[in-house]
Design a protein around this motif. Structure first.
Motif: not given
Length: 260
Positions: A107-109, A114-118, A135-138, A146-148
């Motif tokens: 999701v975008l934070d 922010l990775y919520i599942e892998k 967390r990684l820079p988007a 995609v999220l941006v």
């Protein structure tokens, strides 16, 4: 300071205090809190004041303390993510095994993903550094593109104007103009690409996931190790990622799940 088992004493006191207030059906006075936790009154007061400043605890007119609404908000968000994770995981497992690659849900934070599942391909001896909670820079991930891209136009313009396009590899997009070209490509083909922009050995493909309202609330990605993927294979992989994301979205729709 952390104890020998890695537990931070101050953090342990905070969690004990929140658990105490959460278990009580009525608000508690300062002295009651101190006695229940077996800590000095001054320590209890300091903890309560800190949590009040952050909105996790509130004090009523009778100087009694109870759990604040911010905790309810965080709990609701966690439950929403849990629904999405649980419903996404079976599809992610199939995709990861079929493609022999790592499948991620994020999701975008703010300005990070922010990775919520892998889900990793268990047959692959190489493991990626990302994990749930990373967390990684988007701008360095296909997920972020995609999220941006799915932000409302005004929010997207603001995001682009405020984001710091730090360089991680020679392929990293280092300006809003470069990044916007990738967003346009995503809009044209339905999936986003990361061509060694986070790491020289990684290619990424990502597609959007929408909830029961039709809003994009997460993104699904497939992370592949190695050199760049040929264009014809790239299109095929992109379509399979889109199909998997659509399958998860339909599952959320049918179960009435609304994302964060």
């Amino acid at each position: 300071m952390a104890a020998g088992d890695g537990v931070v004493k101050s953090a342990e006191r905070v969690t004990a205090l929140l658990e105490l207030l959460g278990e009580r059906r009525t608000p508690m006075r300062l002295m009651e809190v101190a006695q229940a936790l077996d800590i000095p009154k001054s320590s209890a007061h300091g903890l309560l004041q800190t949590l009040m400043a952050r909105g996790f605890v509130v004090r009523d007119d009778l100087q009694r303390y109870r759990i604040g609404m911010k905790l309810f908000s965080l709990a609701a968000t966690a439950l929403e993510f849990m629904d999405i994770r649980e419903m996404a995981r079976p599809t992610m497992e199939v995709l990861a095994e079929r493609e022999r690659a790592t499948c991620n849900l994020a999701v975008l934070d703010g300005h990070d993903v922010l990775y919520i599942e892998k889900v990793e391909d268990r047959s692959n001896p190489v493991r990626l550094v990302t994990h749930v909670g990373t967390r990684l820079p988007a701008h360095v991930t296909a997920l972020g593109k995609v999220l941006v891209a799915e932000l409302p136009p005004a929010a997207r313009r603001l995001w682009l104007s405020e984001h710091e396009f730090s360089k991680l590899t020679s392929q990293t997009r280092t300006s809003a103009v470069q990044f916007s070209r990738d967003l346009k490509q995503y809009e044209n083909v339905g999936y986003a690409l990361d061509r060694h922009e986070f790491h020289d050995a990684i290619n990424g493909f990502a597609a959007p996931i929408s909830d029961a309202t039709g809003s994009v609330v997460a993104a699904l990605s497939l992370t592949c190790l190695g050199t760049s993927t040929p264009e014809d294979e790239q299109v095929a992989i992109g379509k399979r990622v889109c199909d998997a994301a659509e399958e998860i979205s339909l599952n959320l729709h049918s179960n009435g799940v609304v994302g964060a």
